[in-house]
Design a protein around this motif. Structure first.
Motif, PDB file in Angstrom:
ATOM      1  N   ALA A   1      60.393  35.093  34.567  1.00 47.53           N
ATOM      2  CA  ALA A   1      59.886  35.581  33.279  1.00 47.53           C
ATOM      3  C   ALA A   1      60.838  36.578  32.634  1.00 47.53           C
ATOM      4  N   GLY A   2      61.985  36.832  33.284  1.00 44.92           N
ATOM      5  CA  GLY A   2      62.972  37.742  32.719  1.00 44.92           C
ATOM      6  C   GLY A   2      62.731  39.203  33.025  1.00 44.92           C
ATOM      7  N   LEU A   3      61.901  39.487  34.013  1.00 47.91           N
ATOM      8  CA  LEU A   3      61.600  40.870  34.390  1.00 47.91           C
ATOM      9  C   LEU A   3      62.469  41.285  35.573  1.00 47.91           C
ATOM     10  N   PRO A   4      62.828  42.563  35.658  1.00 48.76           N
ATOM     11  CA  PRO A   4      63.708  42.991  36.750  1.00 48.76           C
ATOM     12  C   PRO A   4      63.018  43.005  38.110  1.00 48.76           C
ATOM     13  N   ILE A   5      61.737  43.348  38.154  1.00 46.96           N
ATOM     14  CA  ILE A   5      60.991  43.425  39.408  1.00 46.96           C
ATOM     15  C   ILE A   5      59.565  42.914  39.181  1.00 46.96           C
ATOM     16  N   SER A   6      58.863  42.665  40.279  1.00 45.43           N
ATOM     17  CA  SER A   6      57.468  42.241  40.180  1.00 45.43           C
ATOM     18  C   SER A   6      56.593  43.444  39.843  1.00 45.43           C
ATOM     19  N   ASN A   7      55.306  43.167  39.564  1.00 48.29           N
ATOM     20  CA  ASN A   7      54.373  44.281  39.350  1.00 48.29           C
ATOM     21  C   ASN A   7      53.402  44.428  40.518  1.00 48.29           C
ATOM     22  N   GLY A   8      53.913  44.069  41.717  1.00 48.16           N
ATOM     23  CA  GLY A   8      53.118  44.293  42.926  1.00 48.16           C
ATOM     24  C   GLY A   8      51.916  43.381  43.048  1.00 48.16           C
ATOM     25  N   CYS A   9      52.013  42.162  42.529  1.00 51.45           N
ATOM     26  CA  CYS A   9      50.875  41.235  42.512  1.00 51.45           C
ATOM     27  C   CYS A   9      51.124  39.991  43.342  1.00 51.45           C
ATOM     28  N   ALA A  10      51.947  40.112  44.390  1.00 45.13           N
ATOM     29  CA  ALA A  10      52.129  38.985  45.298  1.00 45.13           C
ATOM     30  C   ALA A  10      50.907  38.886  46.203  1.00 45.13           C
ATOM     31  N   THR A  11      50.327  37.696  46.273  1.00 45.79           N
ATOM     32  CA  THR A  11      49.128  37.493  47.076  1.00 45.79           C
ATOM     33  C   THR A  11      49.428  36.603  48.275  1.00 45.79           C
ATOM     34  N   GLY A  12      48.502  36.580  49.231  1.00 52.08           N
ATOM     35  CA  GLY A  12      48.641  35.720  50.396  1.00 52.08           C
ATOM     36  C   GLY A  12      48.717  36.509  51.678  1.00 52.08           C
ATOM     37  N   GLY A  13      49.084  35.818  52.752  1.00 56.15           N
ATOM     38  CA  GLY A  13      49.173  36.440  54.064  1.00 56.15           C
ATOM     39  C   GLY A  13      50.184  35.718  54.915  1.00 56.15           C
ATOM     40  N   ALA A  14      50.003  35.810  56.232  1.00 56.90           N
ATOM     41  CA  ALA A  14      50.979  35.232  57.147  1.00 56.90           C
ATOM     42  C   ALA A  14      51.026  33.714  57.059  1.00 56.90           C
ATOM     43  N   GLN A  15      49.944  33.093  56.605  1.00 50.70           N
ATOM     44  CA  GLN A  15      49.898  31.641  56.617  1.00 50.70           C
ATOM     45  C   GLN A  15      50.247  31.003  55.269  1.00 50.70           C
ATOM     46  N   SER A  16      50.811  31.799  54.361  1.00 57.83           N
ATOM     47  CA  SER A  16      51.161  31.229  53.062  1.00 57.83           C
ATOM     48  C   SER A  16      52.371  31.945  52.468  1.00 57.83           C
ATOM     49  N   LEU A  17      53.074  31.245  51.604  1.00 62.47           N
ATOM     50  CA  LEU A  17      54.118  31.872  50.803  1.00 62.47           C
ATOM     51  C   LEU A  17      53.462  32.784  49.767  1.00 62.47           C
ATOM     52  N   PRO A  18      54.196  33.759  49.241  1.00 62.46           N
ATOM     53  CA  PRO A  18      53.600  34.665  48.247  1.00 62.46           C
ATOM     54  C   PRO A  18      53.141  33.932  46.994  1.00 62.46           C
TER      55      PRO A  18
ATOM     56  N   LYS B   1      44.504  42.147  42.968  1.00 61.78           N
ATOM     57  CA  LYS B   1      43.990  42.581  44.263  1.00 61.78           C
ATOM     58  C   LYS B   1      42.510  42.948  44.174  1.00 61.78           C
ATOM     59  N   GLN B   2      42.170  43.838  43.242  1.00 64.96           N
ATOM     60  CA  GLN B   2      40.791  44.320  43.117  1.00 64.96           C
ATOM     61  C   GLN B   2      40.462  44.536  41.646  1.00 64.96           C
ATOM     62  N   LEU B   3      40.047  43.463  40.983  1.00 62.77           N
ATOM     63  CA  LEU B   3      39.713  43.571  39.570  1.00 62.77           C
ATOM     64  C   LEU B   3      38.441  44.389  39.365  1.00 62.77           C
ATOM     65  N   GLN B   4      38.468  45.246  38.368  1.00 66.55           N
ATOM     66  CA  GLN B   4      37.304  46.048  37.996  1.00 66.55           C
ATOM     67  C   GLN B   4      36.976  45.762  36.533  1.00 66.55           C
ATOM     68  N   ILE B   5      35.691  45.695  36.240  1.00 64.73           N
ATOM     69  CA  ILE B   5      35.249  45.528  34.858  1.00 64.73           C
ATOM     70  C   ILE B   5      34.678  46.866  34.376  1.00 64.73           C
ATOM     71  N   VAL B   6      35.169  47.318  33.246  1.00 64.85           N
ATOM     72  CA  VAL B   6      34.687  48.597  32.705  1.00 64.85           C
ATOM     73  C   VAL B   6      33.228  48.437  32.282  1.00 64.85           C
ATOM     74  N   PRO B   7      32.332  49.339  32.722  1.00 60.46           N
ATOM     75  CA  PRO B   7      30.915  49.220  32.367  1.00 60.46           C
ATOM     76  C   PRO B   7      30.701  49.270  30.860  1.00 60.46           C
ATOM     77  N   GLY B   8      29.611  48.624  30.415  1.00 61.56           N
ATOM     78  CA  GLY B   8      29.243  48.678  29.007  1.00 61.56           C
ATOM     79  C   GLY B   8      28.293  49.823  28.735  1.00 61.56           C
ATOM     80  N   THR B   9      27.553  49.724  27.655  1.00 63.19           N
ATOM     81  CA  THR B   9      26.642  50.804  27.255  1.00 63.19           C
ATOM     82  C   THR B   9      25.178  50.383  27.291  1.00 63.19           C
TER      83      THR B   9
END
Length: 459
Positions: A333-350, A355-363
Motif C-alpha cells: 500500500a506504499g506505507l513504510p511500516i505496518s500498523n501492528g495489525c498482523a493476525t494469526g498464530g503459530a499455525q498460520s502466516l500473518p 485485535k479488540q474492536l470497541q464501539i463507542v456507546p450511544g446516548t
C-alpha cells in the motif's frame, strides 16, 4: 504445571530459538521467523445434561517462516528436536517459488512499549476438581431453573501458556497468560417441540471474575433457549430491527470490518477501497481498536509479527479513519511500516485485522428500544449466508422476538435480507449500555430501520 515451570520453559525456548536462528544465518538463511505457541490445559466437558470427560493436554506449536529473495516458505511443527530441519525445509520451499515479490520481507525490530502479564498466580492452586465443581454447579442451574433446556455440549477449561516470537531481524517478544473459561451449547425441548440451538461462554483472569461472568452467561443461555422454545410464525413487515450486542458483528459489522483488511483492499475485493477520510456510515457510529487495555482478555503488546500494537481509530462519527495492515500489505500500500495489525498464530502466516474492536456507546437507553411504536424484530442470531465482497447477507433469524405494543413475542421462520454496507447508514440509535463480549470488546445495542422482514402466518 505452574507459572515457575512455564517461565523456565519459555526462557529455555528463547535461548534455543535464538541459537537456531543464528545457526541458520551462518548457513546463509538470512530471514527466519519462529512463532511459538505453548499451552497447557485441563478440561471438563458436558454432554447430554451430564458430565462427560476430564482431560489434560499440553501442546507446543511452532510456525516457521523463511523468506528468500522475495519468496516465502512456511512450515508448522510440534517437534522441538527437528526444528532446525524444519527451518531448512522452509528455506527450500522458499527457494522453489517462482514468483518473487521484493515487498515480501520480515519486519525490522521495533520497540514494544506495552508489556502484558495476565497470569494470576492464584490459578496455580486450581485444577480438575475445581472444573468438575463448576460443571456440577451449571448442571444444578439447569435442573433447578431450566429443566426444559437440553445441554448438548459444554466445556470448562483452565489454560496456561505463552506466545513467543523470535526473528533474524532482532524481533524478540513474549507474553504469558492464564485463564478460566467455560462454554455451553444446547436448546429448549418440550416433548416433540424443539427450539433453536443457542450458545454462550465466559472467561476470566481469576476465579472471582470467571464465576461472576459465567453465572451471567449461563443464565443468558438458558433464557435464550427457553425463549426460542415456544416461538411462533409471524407475518411479513417493513420496519426496524434491534440487535443485542451478540448480534451486532455477526449481523452486519463483521462484513464491514472484513472489508478493511489490507489483503482484500489490495485484491480489489473491498467496497471500502480508497475511502479513507470519507463518510461511510451513520454519524452515530464510532469504532476504535484497542489491544492495549490491560483489563481485557485479548490485550497484547505485539502482533503476529512481533510489531507493537496501539489504539487505532477505525470510524469517527461515520468517517473511515484506518485500514488493517501487516508488514507485507503495508508495503504493497506504499506505507513504510505496518500498523501492528498482523493476525494469526503459530499455525498460520500473518493475516490482517483488528485485535479488540470497541464501539463507542450511544446516548439512548436500551429500554427505549423495546418500546418502539409499530413492529421491531429482535435479532438474536442469523443462520444463513454472507458475501464479504458485496456485503450481501440473508438468513433465518434464530431465537428472535417480535417487539410490538410492549410485548416480546418469540418468533420462528422469519427471514431477513440486507447489505452490510447499506446497513451502516440505517442505524437509528445506539444504546449507552452494552456488553463486554469475550471480555475484550465493548458492544452496545443497535436499532436499525428500513428492513424487509419476511415471515409466514399459520394456517
Amino acid at each position: 504445571m505452574d507459572r515457575g515451570s512455564i517461565e523456565k520453559r519459555l526462557n529455555d525456548q528463547k535461548d534455543l530459538l535464538t541459537h537456531l536462528i543464528q545457526k541458520a544465518k551462518s548457513n546463509g538463511i538470512e530471514q527466519v521467523e519462529i512463532y511459538s505457541s505453548y499451552g497447557f490445559s485441563e478440561d471438563v466437558s458436558l454432554e447430554k445434561n451430564d458430565l462427560n470427560n476430564c482431560t489434560a493436554t499440553e501442546e507446543n506449536m511452532f510456525g516457521i517462516r523463511v523468506i528468500h529473495e522475495g519468496n516465502q516458505g512456511f512450515l508448522i511443527s510440534n517437534h522441538i528436536p527437528s526444528l532446525y530441519t524444519s527451518i531448512e525445509e522452509a528455506f527450500q520451499l522458499a527457494k522453489s517459488q517462482s514468483t518473487p515479490d521484493l515487498d515480501l520481507t520480515l519486519p525490522d525490530v521495533r520497540p514494544i512499549t506495552n508489556q502484558f502479564n495476565t497470569y494470576d498466580p492464584s490459578l496455580d492452586s486450581m485444577g480438575i476438581e475445581d472444573l468438575v465443581s463448576y460443571a456440577k454447579e451449571a448442571l444444578g442451574w439447569r435442573n433447578d431453573l431450566y429443566g426444559k433446556v437440553n445441554i448438548d455440549s459444554g466445556d470448562f477449561s483452565l489454560s496456561k501458556g505463552y506466545k513467543l516470537i523470535v526473528s533474524s531481524k532482532g524481533v524478540m517478544a513474549h507474553e504469558l497468560g492464564a485463564e478460566l473459561s467455560a462454554s455451553v451449547m444446547g436448546m429448549g425441548v418440550d416433548g416433540e417441540l424443539v427450539g433453536s440451538f443457542d450458545y454462550d461462554s465466559a472467561s476470566g483472569f481469576n476465579k472471582e471474575q470467571f464465576q461472576s461472568l459465567w453465572k451471567k452467561a449461563f443464565h443468558n443461555f438458558g433464557d435464550k433457549c427457553m425463549g426460542a422454545l415456544y416461538a411462533k410464525p409471524t407475518a411479513s413487515f417493513q420496519g426496524k430491527v434491534l440487535l443485542p450486542p451478540e448480534a451486532v458483528y455477526s449481523f452486519f459489522l463483521g462484513l464491514f470490518v472484513g472489508s478493511l483488511n489490507g489483503t482484500s483492499l489490495r485484491k480489489g475485493k473491498s467496497k471500502m477501497e480508497g475511502k479513507l477520510g470519507e463518510k461511510v456510515a451513520s454519524s452515530l457510529l464510532s469504532l476504535f481498536d484497542d489491544p492495549t487495555n490491560i483489563g481485557f482478555m485479548g490485550s497484547t503488546g505485539f502482533d503476529r509479527e512481533g510489531m507493537p500494537t496501539s489504539v487505532k481509530k477505525v470510524l469517527s462519527n461515520g468517517v473511515l479513519e484506518s485500514y488493517f495492515y501487516n508488514t507485507y500489505e503495508a508495503k504493497k500500500a506504499g506505507l513504510p511500516i505496518s500498523n501492528g495489525c498482523a493476525t494469526g498464530g503459530a499455525q498460520s502466516l500473518p493475516g490482517c485485522g483488528p485485535k479488540q474492536l470497541q464501539i463507542v456507546p450511544g446516548t439512548s437507553s436500551k429500554d427505549e428500544f423495546f418500546k418502539q411504536p409499530g413492529k421491531t424484530l429482535f435479532v438474536n442470531r442469523i443462520s444463513g449466508t454472507k458475501d464479504g465482497a458485496s456485503g450481501d447477507f440473508s438468513g433465518v433469524v434464530k431465537g428472535g422476538y417480535l417487539l410490538e405494543g410492549g410485548e416480546k413475542i418469540p418468533v420462528r421462520e422469519v427471514q431477513i435480507v440486507g447489505n452490510a454496507f447499506d446497513a451502516l447508514h440505517q442505524i437509528e440509535a445506539i444504546s449507552k449500555e452494552g456488553e463486554l463480549l469475550g471480555e475484550s470488546s465493548f458492544v452496545p445495542y443497535m436499532l436499525l430501520d428500513g428492513f424487509t422482514v419476511t415471515g409466514v402466518t399459520e394456517d
